[in-house]
Design a protein around this motif. Sequence first.
Motif, PDB file in Angstrom:
ATOM      1  N   THR A 119     -23.221 -38.264  11.455  1.00 54.12           N
ATOM      2  CA  THR A 119     -22.051 -38.505  12.113  1.00 54.12           C
ATOM      3  C   THR A 119     -21.203 -39.758  11.163  1.00 54.12           C
ATOM      4  O   THR A 119     -19.991 -39.576  11.041  1.00 54.12           O
ATOM      5  N   VAL A 120     -22.037 -40.758  10.735  1.00 53.91           N
ATOM      6  CA  VAL A 120     -21.423 -41.564   9.893  1.00 53.91           C
ATOM      7  C   VAL A 120     -20.776 -41.091   8.601  1.00 53.91           C
ATOM      8  O   VAL A 120     -19.832 -41.344   8.270  1.00 53.91           O
ATOM      9  N   GLY A 121     -21.523 -39.826   7.977  1.00 55.19           N
ATOM     10  CA  GLY A 121     -21.131 -39.466   6.914  1.00 55.19           C
ATOM     11  C   GLY A 121     -19.729 -38.705   7.196  1.00 55.19           C
ATOM     12  O   GLY A 121     -18.810 -38.677   6.272  1.00 55.19           O
ATOM     13  N   LEU A 122     -19.863 -37.987   8.099  1.00 56.17           N
ATOM     14  CA  LEU A 122     -18.636 -37.105   8.525  1.00 56.17           C
ATOM     15  C   LEU A 122     -17.378 -38.092   8.710  1.00 56.17           C
ATOM     16  O   LEU A 122     -16.207 -38.009   8.182  1.00 56.17           O
ATOM     17  N   VAL A 123     -17.473 -39.070   9.521  1.00 55.34           N
ATOM     18  CA  VAL A 123     -16.464 -40.043   9.625  1.00 55.34           C
ATOM     19  C   VAL A 123     -15.924 -40.663   8.436  1.00 55.34           C
ATOM     20  O   VAL A 123     -14.860 -40.996   8.304  1.00 55.34           O
ATOM     21  N   THR A 124     -17.184 -40.947   7.572  1.00 56.66           N
ATOM     22  CA  THR A 124     -16.673 -41.598   6.395  1.00 56.66           C
ATOM     23  C   THR A 124     -15.821 -40.692   5.566  1.00 56.66           C
ATOM     24  O   THR A 124     -14.695 -40.985   4.903  1.00 56.66           O
ATOM     25  N   VAL A 125     -15.892 -39.485   5.572  1.00 54.30           N
ATOM     26  CA  VAL A 125     -15.343 -38.619   4.544  1.00 54.30           C
ATOM     27  C   VAL A 125     -13.787 -38.368   5.286  1.00 54.30           C
ATOM     28  O   VAL A 125     -12.722 -38.331   4.366  1.00 54.30           O
ATOM     29  N   ALA A 126     -13.791 -38.158   6.522  1.00 51.52           N
ATOM     30  CA  ALA A 126     -12.665 -38.051   7.114  1.00 51.52           C
ATOM     31  C   ALA A 126     -11.709 -39.273   6.934  1.00 51.52           C
ATOM     32  O   ALA A 126     -10.417 -39.300   6.586  1.00 51.52           O
ATOM     33  N   ASP A 127     -12.208 -40.645   7.185  1.00 47.65           N
ATOM     34  CA  ASP A 127     -11.415 -41.789   6.937  1.00 47.65           C
ATOM     35  C   ASP A 127     -10.935 -42.000   5.316  1.00 47.65           C
ATOM     36  O   ASP A 127      -9.763 -42.241   5.321  1.00 47.65           O
ATOM     37  N   ARG A 128     -11.738 -41.679   4.331  1.00 52.95           N
ATOM     38  CA  ARG A 128     -11.228 -41.609   2.788  1.00 52.95           C
ATOM     39  C   ARG A 128     -10.444 -40.426   2.883  1.00 52.95           C
ATOM     40  O   ARG A 128      -9.650 -40.835   1.769  1.00 52.95           O
ATOM     41  N   LEU A 163      -5.279 -39.644   0.981  1.00 57.09           N
ATOM     42  CA  LEU A 163      -4.320 -38.383   0.508  1.00 57.09           C
ATOM     43  C   LEU A 163      -3.162 -38.520   1.628  1.00 57.09           C
ATOM     44  O   LEU A 163      -2.329 -37.613   1.790  1.00 57.09           O
ATOM     45  N   GLY A 164      -3.076 -39.701   2.608  1.00 61.35           N
ATOM     46  CA  GLY A 164      -1.979 -39.737   3.409  1.00 61.35           C
ATOM     47  C   GLY A 164      -2.082 -38.605   4.617  1.00 61.35           C
ATOM     48  O   GLY A 164      -3.313 -38.287   5.044  1.00 61.35           O
ATOM     49  N   ARG A 165      -1.107 -38.159   5.232  1.00 60.32           N
ATOM     50  CA  ARG A 165      -1.206 -37.256   6.330  1.00 60.32           C
ATOM     51  C   ARG A 165      -1.775 -35.964   6.035  1.00 60.32           C
ATOM     52  O   ARG A 165      -2.562 -35.556   6.816  1.00 60.32           O
ATOM     53  N   ARG A 166      -1.574 -35.486   4.626  1.00 56.63           N
ATOM     54  CA  ARG A 166      -2.368 -34.232   4.454  1.00 56.63           C
ATOM     55  C   ARG A 166      -3.814 -34.517   4.644  1.00 56.63           C
ATOM     56  O   ARG A 166      -4.763 -33.577   5.049  1.00 56.63           O
ATOM     57  N   GLY A 167      -4.231 -35.457   4.040  1.00 54.27           N
ATOM     58  CA  GLY A 167      -5.630 -35.987   3.881  1.00 54.27           C
ATOM     59  C   GLY A 167      -6.023 -36.161   5.299  1.00 54.27           C
ATOM     60  O   GLY A 167      -7.413 -35.722   5.682  1.00 54.27           O
ATOM     61  N   THR A 168      -5.410 -36.647   6.199  1.00 51.93           N
ATOM     62  CA  THR A 168      -5.593 -36.898   7.617  1.00 51.93           C
ATOM     63  C   THR A 168      -6.017 -35.620   8.177  1.00 51.93           C
ATOM     64  O   THR A 168      -6.992 -35.453   9.029  1.00 51.93           O
ATOM     65  N   ILE A 169      -5.244 -34.626   8.192  1.00 48.74           N
ATOM     66  CA  ILE A 169      -5.489 -33.278   8.488  1.00 48.74           C
ATOM     67  C   ILE A 169      -6.537 -32.755   8.147  1.00 48.74           C
ATOM     68  O   ILE A 169      -7.513 -32.224   9.010  1.00 48.74           O
ATOM     69  N   VAL A 170      -6.890 -32.751   6.708  1.00 49.73           N
ATOM     70  CA  VAL A 170      -8.021 -32.139   6.356  1.00 49.73           C
ATOM     71  C   VAL A 170      -9.393 -32.837   6.650  1.00 49.73           C
ATOM     72  O   VAL A 170     -10.261 -32.347   6.992  1.00 49.73           O
ATOM     73  N   GLY A 171      -9.307 -34.275   6.768  1.00 46.99           N
ATOM     74  CA  GLY A 171     -10.604 -35.000   7.241  1.00 46.99           C
ATOM     75  C   GLY A 171     -10.764 -34.705   8.595  1.00 46.99           C
ATOM     76  O   GLY A 171     -11.948 -34.759   8.945  1.00 46.99           O
ATOM     77  N   ALA A 172      -9.764 -34.611   9.342  1.00 42.33           N
ATOM     78  CA  ALA A 172      -9.807 -34.229  10.919  1.00 42.33           C
ATOM     79  C   ALA A 172     -10.598 -32.815  10.929  1.00 42.33           C
ATOM     80  O   ALA A 172     -11.450 -32.611  11.988  1.00 42.33           O
ATOM     81  N   LEU A 173     -10.054 -31.787  10.298  1.00 41.74           N
ATOM     82  CA  LEU A 173     -10.817 -30.426  10.324  1.00 41.74           C
ATOM     83  C   LEU A 173     -12.241 -30.547   9.838  1.00 41.74           C
ATOM     84  O   LEU A 173     -13.024 -29.934  10.206  1.00 41.74           O
ATOM     85  N   VAL A 174     -12.315 -31.335   8.688  1.00 38.64           N
ATOM     86  CA  VAL A 174     -13.934 -31.503   8.214  1.00 38.64           C
ATOM     87  C   VAL A 174     -14.809 -32.092   9.170  1.00 38.64           C
ATOM     88  O   VAL A 174     -15.908 -31.746   9.602  1.00 38.64           O
ATOM     89  N   LEU A 175     -14.152 -33.277   9.893  1.00 42.91           N
ATOM     90  CA  LEU A 175     -15.035 -33.801  10.960  1.00 42.91           C
ATOM     91  C   LEU A 175     -15.251 -32.850  12.220  1.00 42.91           C
ATOM     92  O   LEU A 175     -16.462 -32.571  12.488  1.00 42.91           O
ATOM     93  N   ALA A 176     -14.183 -32.352  12.749  1.00 43.88           N
ATOM     94  CA  ALA A 176     -14.508 -31.209  13.963  1.00 43.88           C
ATOM     95  C   ALA A 176     -15.322 -30.293  13.431  1.00 43.88           C
ATOM     96  O   ALA A 176     -16.246 -29.777  14.403  1.00 43.88           O
TER      97      ALA A 176
END
Length: 634
Positions: free
Chosen positions: A340-349, A354-367
């Motif tokens: 979970t730490v790894g997934l959260v780190t990927v989503a945060d980075r 990458l801004g808003r687009r990166g936030t969406i991608v990170g959220a999808l990767v995390l979920a």
Amino acid sequence: MRSPEADAPRDRRPVVALLLAALAIAFVAVVLLLPYAGKEEPGRSYDTPYYVWRTRAVASDGLGVLTTIPTGAVPERPGVPVLGATLGDVIGSDALTYTVILRAIAAVAIGLAAGAMALEALREARWAFAAFVVGLGASAAVVGTAVGSLDQLLVEVLLVAAAAVVPLVAAGRRGVVVVGVVFAAAAATHWVFAALFLLLLAAVALALVPGSVAARRSGAAWATTSSIRLFRAVLVASAAAVATLALLPTLPDHLPPAIGDRGNQLRLAAYELPLVLPLAALGFVLTFRRSDGSRRTTLVLLGLWAATVPIAMAVSALLPTPIKLFRVAPFALGVPALLTVGLVTVADRAGSRLGRRGTIVGALVLAGGLAWTSGSPVSSFGGSAAASIAERMAQARTAGRYLDGIPRSGRPVIFLTQGNPRLLDRAVRSAVPPDMIPDTWVFVGRADDLAARGPVDDPERARLSALAQKWWTAAWPNASLVFARDPIVIRIGPAGPTPPGGADGVELAPGVEVLVGPPPPPSFEPPAPFRVGWMELLLASGLALVVLTAVGGGWVRSVLDVSGLAAFGLAPAFGVAAIVLVGTAASRLGLSLGSGGGWLIVLATAASGWIVLALGGTVSRRRSATRAQGPPVG
């Protein structure tokens, strides 16, 4: 006129974090309750009736009754039955329903404690709280443990709470009291895993020694270094655990079996080790290098905790008989935590770069990552063995209803079987009237074998004779006292014609016959199949979590300096610890945990925590006011 503060935009992040946490809690509860909700006589694990009868016995007669039953009462592990008896008195759930909702309660409490660890020890953002609730609460390790090992599942609630607080103690923050309390309760719940985790914390303290030596060379006092603080916490936890042993009805006198391959074949696949171990290692690599302070201590702890699995696998490969890896894998909750730490780190980075687009991608990767690596309990209950256990428990409830409706006047009951006596022993104790639990006996053989008042010894039935003699030695310490009291005799087994050598009896239901005993009342009917709907299970689980949060919330705020969300995360685990300890002590002193005793324990424990918090706040305000006034004049 509106103030400037009123016109300023509100920070909605705490509200979003709470909404995400609520969704995460609901998800974990649904995953854990999925095999049971709305199903008629759902499949059960082998240990389910064992937890049911121990909870019923403790609620009725206290912990002392466990010392009188020779067939696996395990009186040195009172945690699960004490919690069940207490919660059952408060929320009104029966012991069988408790064994269902405990899976959801414990999984949610594990996830919440992990969320507190994320906020305070790992210093993650608020939104990560919900990710950790799901990442651990619905992990393959927790879901797999919930299939049948409820003692282990409950102790893991306490161990994750300890893992959340220990790094704070190492960093110089308050928390030693919490560590001591949770380890005391852990020792009363499953002393083996409590001891293993203490060894793990000692290893973490040793790993911190080089950093402490460097701090000492820079001028810090030894007492303020992280390793010495952690060693002190380990000593406090060890002392608390040893002191708790004095509360137990009996002391542990042997280690449970540690080797055997059958459980590995049946259950190890549920933990998805080929998937989660590499992802956990990746999570450690992504985060450790840039960590410091409590975050680094937490990662060291999680890394060593996760490493117990590959270490156990390596040792097992060298032994002639494998280690019970299906016990080690769910203990190592560092694996899903690092994942979970790894997934959260990927989503945060992704969001920060990458801004808003990166936030969406990170959220999808995390979920997606959390969903991909979460456990699935459904397949664990699809086998014929689970259905057979459910059938025996249903038959036992029929026998229990019969016994509850006839005059018994102190007569014991003997159940006949030519099958697995230990399973039947657990099943029938889970269903007979509570006063008969210690006076219930299982005999291996036919009705005509009872006349010998001893184990079957027939060369033509060599296999049955060997089983009967082994069971007789384990389960019949005073047979003459049983047979001298005109026992009721009931046969339970597969439905069908009476087996050879059997006596004709009164059939109560398919596979359940009364061979010796009063006839059932004319109006007798077997009980309805066990079935609990979604609404009832979710409501009972929610009420239990509210009770645990109320019990633990005041104490957590009194002895820890953490945020409100983190305190909310730790409150259920501390509530479990408080009820286990106070309930165990109360039962040992003769106070009933049922019939109002559970209410008394909950109200007294919760009220004392909130009173301590209120008094501490009053003292703190007075000190602040005194400092603001300055020294007295004159």
